[in-house]
Design an enzyme around this catalytic site. Structure first.
Site, mmCIF file in Angstrom:
data_model
loop_
_atom_site.group_PDB
_atom_site.id
_atom_site.type_symbol
_atom_site.label_atom_id
_atom_site.label_comp_id
_atom_site.label_asym_id
_atom_site.label_seq_id
_atom_site.Cartn_x
_atom_site.Cartn_y
_atom_site.Cartn_z
ATOM 1 N N ASP A 193 0.923 -1.200 -0.017
ATOM 2 C CA ASP A 193 -0.129 -0.073 0.088
ATOM 3 C C ASP A 193 0.846 1.055 -0.019
ATOM 4 O O ASP A 193 2.150 1.173 0.381
ATOM 5 C CB ASP A 193 -0.986 -0.150 1.220
ATOM 6 N N ASP A 206 -0.019 5.178 1.110
ATOM 7 C CA ASP A 206 -0.357 6.011 2.310
ATOM 8 C C ASP A 206 -0.210 5.129 3.757
ATOM 9 O O ASP A 206 -1.051 4.169 3.859
ATOM 10 C CB ASP A 206 -1.682 6.547 2.135
#
Length: 247
Positions: free
Chosen positions: A13, A15
Site C-alpha cells: 500500500d 499511504d
C-alpha cells in the site's frame, strides 16, 4: 535484473505504509525499497490514481518495480508496460453515475461539519472518492477532521446511508486515509490486482498495509486466501517488518 528470490512477491500500500498519509516518500525509504527489490519481487498497490501515486512516489514509478497498480489495479502495469485499464463509467453507465453524484451533493449540503472546503467528489476512472470536508483542505484541517470523523462517525454514517440508497448497484464502500472514502463495484477493491499476479509464478504473496481492519481499504487483500497479510503503522514499521522477513 531478477531478484534473489523472484518467487516471493511483496505488495505494498502507499499511504501510511510507504509514505505518511498524502506525503512524499523519503529518499531513505525509496532506497530501502530498491534494495528490497534485489531480494524479492516488489509491487505497489494504491487506491489513488497514477498521477497522485507519482506525486508521492516519484515520476516514472511504474518503471521502478516490476508490478505497479493504481486505483487498486484497475490501472495495471508490469515492467513499465500497461496490462489493463478499467473504468467505472463503462461499468455502471452514465445514468447511475449521475444518480450517485446528485445524491452525494444533496447529502453533503445538509451535513453539519466544523469546516468545509472544496472537491467533495473526485471521479477516478475506477472509483469515486467522496470527502465530506473536501479534498482541498490543508494538512492541519485534514488532521483535525480525522479526529472529528472518528469521534462522530461521519464517514461511517454516510456509507451506511449510501448502502441503503444504492443497494441495487452492488457497490463496495471503503474508508481509507483521513478524510474520504471510496466507492466502486464489488470486487474492485485491492484484490482486483491479484488477477495479474499469476499463481504459477509465485510461492508467496505478501501484502503490507495500514488500513487492514474491516471496512478499511486494505482489508480485502489483507484477508485474501492467496496473501500473507501484514499490518503496519508507518513507513518505519514497514521497513522494520520487511528487514526481519526478507533481508
Amino acid at each position: 535484473m531478477a531478484p534473489e528470490n523472484p518467487r516471493t512477491i511483496a505488495l505494498f500500500d502507499v499511504d501510511g505504509t510507504l509514505t505518511i498519509p498524502r506525503g512524499e516518500v523519503t529518499t531513505d525509504m525509496m532506497e530501502f525499497m530498491k534494495n528490497l527489490s534485489k531480494k524479492i519481487t516488489v509491487g505497489i498497490v494504491g487506491g489513488s490514481d497514477l498521477p497522485k501515486q507519482e506525486e508521492q512516489l516519484g515520476d516514472g514509478i511504474v518503471k521502478v518495480f516490476p508490478y505497479n497498480f493504481s486505483q487498486n489495479g484497475l490501472v495495471a502495469y508490469k515492467d513499465g508496460e500497461v496490462l489493463e485499464i478499467q473504468t467505472i463509467s463503462k461499468h455502471l453507465g452514465e445514468d447511475n453515475i449521475k444518480r450517485i453524484v446528485n445524491w452525494v451533493m444533496k447529502y453533503l449540503s445538509e451535513l453539519e461539519l466544523p469546516i468545509k472546503r472544496g472537491t467533495f467528489i473526485e471521479f477516478r476512472s475506477g472509483m469515486m472518492n467522496i470527502s465530506p470536508i473536501g479534498r482541498n483542505c490543508s494538512r492541519p484541517e485534514r488532521n483535525d477532521y480525522e479526529k472529528f470523523d472518528l469521534a462522530n462517525n461521519i464517514r461511517k454514517k454516510m456509507v451506511e446511508a449510501m448502502k441503503a440508497e444504492f443497494s441495487d448497484l452492488d457497490l463496495t464502500y471503503s474508508i481509507g486515509g483521513q478524510i474520504s472514502f471510496d466507492l466502486f463495484p464489488t470486487g474492485w477493491d485491492k484484490t482486483y490486482c491479484l488477477k495479474f499476479i499469476k499463481a504459477e509464478d509465485f510461492d508467496e504473496i505478501h501484502f503490507f498495509g495500514d488500513k487492514t481492519f474491516e471496512g478499511g481499504n486494505d482489508y480485502e487483500i489483507f484477508t485474501h486466501e492467496r496473501t500473507i497479510g501484514h499490518t503496519v503503522t508507518s513507513p518505519e514499521d514497514t521497513k522494520e517488518q520487511c528487514t526481519k522477513l526478507f533481508l
